[in-house]
Scaffold this motif. Structure first.
Motif, short mmCIF file in Angstrom:
data_model
loop_
_atom_site.label_atom_id
_atom_site.label_comp_id
_atom_site.label_asym_id
_atom_site.label_seq_id
_atom_site.Cartn_x
_atom_site.Cartn_y
_atom_site.Cartn_z
N GLN A 1 -45.49 -78.64 -39.80
CA GLN A 1 -46.74 -78.08 -39.31
C GLN A 1 -47.62 -79.21 -38.80
O GLN A 1 -48.05 -80.08 -39.57
CB GLN A 1 -47.46 -77.31 -40.41
N ARG B 1 -40.01 -77.25 -43.18
CA ARG B 1 -40.99 -76.68 -42.25
C ARG B 1 -41.92 -77.80 -41.81
O ARG B 1 -42.39 -78.58 -42.64
CB ARG B 1 -41.78 -75.56 -42.90
N TYR C 1 -38.19 -65.83 -43.16
CA TYR C 1 -39.51 -66.47 -43.20
C TYR C 1 -40.48 -65.58 -42.46
O TYR C 1 -40.38 -65.40 -41.24
CB TYR C 1 -39.44 -67.86 -42.56
N LEU D 1 -39.10 -75.29 -37.71
CA LEU D 1 -38.14 -75.37 -38.80
C LEU D 1 -37.11 -76.42 -38.43
O LEU D 1 -36.60 -76.44 -37.30
CB LEU D 1 -37.44 -74.03 -39.04
N GLU E 1 -45.72 -75.45 -35.16
CA GLU E 1 -44.90 -75.22 -36.35
C GLU E 1 -43.44 -75.17 -35.94
O GLU E 1 -43.10 -74.64 -34.88
CB GLU E 1 -45.31 -73.90 -37.04
#
Length: 226
Positions: free
Chosen positions: A166, A164, A67, A219, A217
């Motif tokens: 955000q 993900r 990523y 994961l 952010e």
């Protein structure tokens, strides 16, 4: 119930062209407490100097996700793939029966910053393959990789879903028989008796309904219990 992997305790490789932080044991860095989590084997945060990179090398039987967060990563492999992965894009390379590849910073002037993730596949000996996709900005949780590749996600050969996150609230229900790993990339997240800062990891091994608040952010991996 849960365990935090502090950013400051990660392994660190520093070369003239590479700064890499390892959430799990990797290369010459060995931590018996962090050898992987379910089928998740590697989370590396890499910064590569302009014009430098990883020379051609081989892998087998691993799902490798990159990523790119800043800059552009140039990729070549033995399947004949030649691609540039821009900031915000994900790459999933299935090593399968064997693949050779190189990854280089495509810029001669700016560093590239990317996450490298390795996940063990459910089946060995699969044909090697390559996927690459960009995902636009999205508030909340956004599916990136799934076992069936539904709704435009990358298809991963394991019972794992990668999201993900955000900004805003992070609400997630972890069911029985599942484990969760969350890697905070930037910003902060907090909830009852829990606070994460950039670079921290969170392991959870029991059913839970997470309700976290913050900006930044992350994961999030939903994995089968080991």
């Amino acid at each position: 119930m849960h365990q935090i992997r502090p950013a400051a305790e990660r392994g660190h490789t520093q070369l003239s062209w590479l700064h890499s932080y390892h959430s799990f044991s990797f290369g010459s860095y060995l931590d018996p407490r962090f050898q992987g989590f379910s089928h998740l084997r590697v989370i590396n945060e890499d910064r590569v100097a302009p014009g430098a990179g990883f020379a051609t090398h081989g892998h087998r039987d691993m799902e490798i996700i990159s990523y790119v967060r800043r800059g552009t990563l140039a990729h070549q492999d033995s399947l004949g793939t030649r691609e540039e992965i821009a900031a915000g894009e994900f790459q999933l390379m299935r090593a399968g029966t064997g693949i050779r590849h190189s990854e280089f910073n495509a810029s001669a002037h700016e560093p590239v910053h990317f996450m490298q993730i390795w996940i063990e596949p459910a089946q060995r000996g699969l044909p090697p393959s390559y996927q690459q996709r960009g995902f636009g900005a999205y508030e909340g949780l956004q599916a990136i990789a799934t076992p069936d590749g539904a709704a435009g996600t990358l298809q991963i050969a394991q019972d794992v879903t990668l999201y993900r996150w955000q900004g805003g609230a992070l609400d997630y229900r972890l069911d029985a028989g599942r484990w969760l790993y969350l890697q905070l990339l930037e910003g902060d997240l907090s909830g009852p008796a829990l606070r994460l800062s950039a670079g921290d990891g969170l392991q959870w091994r029991q059913p839970v309904t997470l309700a976290l608040q913050g900006r930044g952010e992350a994961l999030l991996f939903d994995l089968p219990a080991a």
